[in-house]
Design a protein around this motif. Sequence first.
Motif, short mmCIF file in Angstrom:
data_model
loop_
_atom_site.label_atom_id
_atom_site.label_comp_id
_atom_site.label_asym_id
_atom_site.label_seq_id
_atom_site.Cartn_x
_atom_site.Cartn_y
_atom_site.Cartn_z
N SER A 17 18.47 -13.40 3.28
CA SER A 17 19.23 -12.58 3.83
C SER A 17 20.84 -12.71 3.40
CB SER A 17 19.54 -12.59 5.41
OG SER A 17 19.95 -13.94 5.79
N SER A 18 21.58 -11.45 3.36
CA SER A 18 22.88 -11.34 2.93
C SER A 18 23.84 -12.17 4.17
CB SER A 18 23.36 -10.13 2.54
OG SER A 18 22.58 -9.48 1.81
N ASN A 54 23.62 0.60 8.96
CA ASN A 54 24.13 -0.53 7.94
C ASN A 54 23.65 -2.09 8.11
OD1 ASN A 54 25.68 -1.30 5.74
ND2 ASN A 54 27.42 -1.57 6.76
N ASP A 85 20.54 -2.95 7.06
CA ASP A 85 19.25 -3.22 6.26
C ASP A 85 19.47 -4.48 5.68
OD1 ASP A 85 21.77 -1.32 5.27
OD2 ASP A 85 20.59 -2.06 3.41
N ASN A 86 20.44 -5.11 5.50
CA ASN A 86 20.74 -6.31 4.54
C ASN A 86 20.46 -7.73 5.64
OD1 ASN A 86 23.12 -5.92 6.22
ND2 ASN A 86 24.38 -6.88 4.64
N ASN A 107 17.95 -10.34 7.39
CA ASN A 107 16.71 -10.71 7.29
C ASN A 107 16.11 -10.90 8.66
OD1 ASN A 107 14.14 -12.19 7.10
ND2 ASN A 107 15.19 -13.27 4.98
#
Length: 911
Positions: free
Chosen positions: A140-141, A477, A479-480, A482
């Motif tokens: 994940s980001s 926003n 979606d990044n 995990n």
Amino acid sequence: MEHGDSKFPAFPYKPYSIQIDFMNALYDYLDKGGVSILESPTGTGKTLSIICSALQWVLDRRQKEKSEIMSKSDKNIENDGQIGSQDEPDWMRDFVASTVTRVEEKKCKKKKFGRGLGKLDRRKNCESYWDLQSCDPEESSQVEKECKRSGKKNDAVELDDEEFLMEEYESEEEGLCSPKLKRKGGMVSISPSSDEEEEDDSGEEEEGLKVYFCSRTHSQLSQFIKELKKTTFSEEINVVCLGARKNFCINEEVLKLGSSSRINERCLELQKIKKNKVSKDLGKEGRVRRTKASSGCPMLRKHQLQKQFRNFISQEGALDIEDLVQLGKGLGTCPYYGSRSMIPAADLVVLPYQSLLSKSSRESLGLNLKNNIVIIDEAHNLADSLIGMYDAKITLSQLENVHSHIEKYFRRFCNLLGPGNRRYIQTLMVLTRAFLQVLNEKDVNYTSACQDSERGGGTKDIFDTSMAINDFLFSLNIDNINLFKLLQYVKESNIMHKVSGYGDKITSLKKDSATKENGESCEDGSSLSGFQALVDMLLSLTNNDGDGRIIISRKRPACGQGGYLKYVMLTGEKIFSEIVNEAQAVVLAGGTLQPIEETRERLFPWLPTDQLHFFSCSHIVPRESILPIAVSRGPSGHSFDFSYSSRSSSTLIHELGLLLCNLATVVPEGIVVFFSSYEYERQVYDGWKASGILERIMKKKHIFREPRRNTDVEIILREYKEIIDTLSNGLKEDPVTQNGAILLAVVGGKISEGINFSDGMGRCIVMVGLPYPSPSDIELLERIKHIESLGGCSSTKSLTISVGDEYYGGDLQTGISILRSCRNKGKEYYENLCMKAVNQSIGRAIRHINDYSAILLVDTRYTSDGSRSSHPTNKLPQWIKDCLVSKTNSYGEVHRLLHQFFKFNKTRRCQ
């Protein structure tokens, strides 16, 4: 083996031919494996036939396996009594020689010590709410750091708050192994334990074939056990009955909580509160060692009582939930966990839908379906019931509560948390803040919609948005993030209980100052249930994009309605495949299961045709014992049209009252009248009361009404039955005034789903109108659109609501326009929903071969244009359709037919 009466010796009576056919078909299908659909009308002995066929198959299969083992053993006895060939290694010869001996020893051990007293697999049976996927998604980001500390700056933890401090968490990013929790030195090291702390019994391993039988309600499971007791199987096999905590719990303090969710939460909390007996002697490394632990629940502290509970079940045989609860009360030990501990040794496991069909529930209970038999009764709405278990919903008030608790917890412990905990807690705050933002968005249309509703200018009072999963994540926003790792963290770290416990403590300290800001949180349960709702929603967002839809319903103060987020599962194919792929055979049984093509397409379209078997039989009652009539006009000649646009007509309601007045004079004993909803039943009842019709009816029959609360239903049914029994037994003092009772019931209510109205309790069943579900239901519309799309129908393009499309969930016209756009499967599904409800309701009558009843379908739509394949009467069960009087010229003809019917059956009964 030849099929015949001798094939099923456990059947307690001489079986009818259709029962023999049913048992033979089921037996053959279990041999073949795959999925079987067996349809047998209610009242034909379906349950008894299932028991005698399936359990006989299990016994025969075990005998066959035993014979094969014996045969292999005999072949290896050679060379003057030497076992096996001299060329074989010693371990092989020893194994062959001891195989049969071990089997016999296990049987003797069962008889001596009881059945299956061993421990459950702790890993399988630890309570779990999550059904996490095993795959490892991409990293994940980084979440933006948002920690603006306004709390305490010191690193010391107050003594009272130490219990809420999170253990250090090491994720996969920080270590090569799976996520771990680490304790700081000096603390007592206690490994995770299961819900049951058992003594060190060397229990038996799970062995042999199992049959899992599940049904919709606890009353249906009790009926199954009642039928099982009629056979010899109740003494020959090991049976265990499972159910919900609410139905099993005998802890009065926990039961006072009322709702199932709160009872579940408190039960699990008590399992975590261990009364540890710690030895004061230090080990070599200077650590304190735990020697024993017992549950915080007083009903689980004495392990010896749980042993007695299991031993008693082994001696008594088949017991239903009520029996198990009484046994638990008598011994002072928990029947819920006592029954669960019997699963490994059971041959037959009887349990509700949720426990078997939900993967997380199966894992929690330790149910192993591998190569076993699964029988699902009352499977007429299986697809909708299955996908409904995977829905998730969180309300605005729950979100506000959870977000507030997480923020307070983070401010309090931020400086004391490790980097892993801080990162994941911040991620949770990002998500809850995003969800709150989408629910609190302002839109001018909401105000106008509520104003229209208040003025009576329309039905647009619920404003909903439907979105796909990916579109929802992108629009917020998030979606990044995990979600897989986040859910794993929630599962491993115990953050739910830590945050909820700390939040509840802060709330209780501020009790005197204020309750809740908006007062809605209390209605949605505890903070723990709110956190669980959040986790369920996050888990839903890990599904495939096309598996379901997100419903966004925003808060509208002018209407007094709270907002919510809901995930609606649309496909059950993947869920059901997990069951089919594991089990030896899956059996779907019910009174009316057609059309089977719809069930196949929604649950197992991938199944080869040779692995799908279908059997259907007729009813055991003769044609003269049933009189179904389509009634199009009332006594005054007024047409019966109960469509939504005209059903509120006072003239129509009055005409229906006149019909009941006439039926009360011609129908003996009991009449059950089904309405489409509680609201319409109330409207009709009030109309009759105002016009005086009600008083006229009550001169002939008592009137009972189905209550909304399930606990009150039992009381009403008992009073209704007492009136009928008094009349049937000839005990009524004044035969002139009243001749029975009328029960006003609701389609889809408890009475329509599992109550049997045999003999005098259901001499006439009246179905008022066609109970189509409301087309204003956005969830229903989403299912219809999905089903219409199965098979790539060209008309689906016009049904697809694009991202951001918004429409009034309460607007009938919008729903009707979508329904009219359907050309094939979606429209048929909507019609099937209605007729399945009709069939389920009218099937409450005719419960045995000597029973008789009239069935009145009151609406012109039951009579007009019967040539259409989609006509309602074409979806009736064949045994009703064969006898249906589809058209009458007037009510007088209906009255004459009823008079002749009851006169004939009364005379036949007296002979």
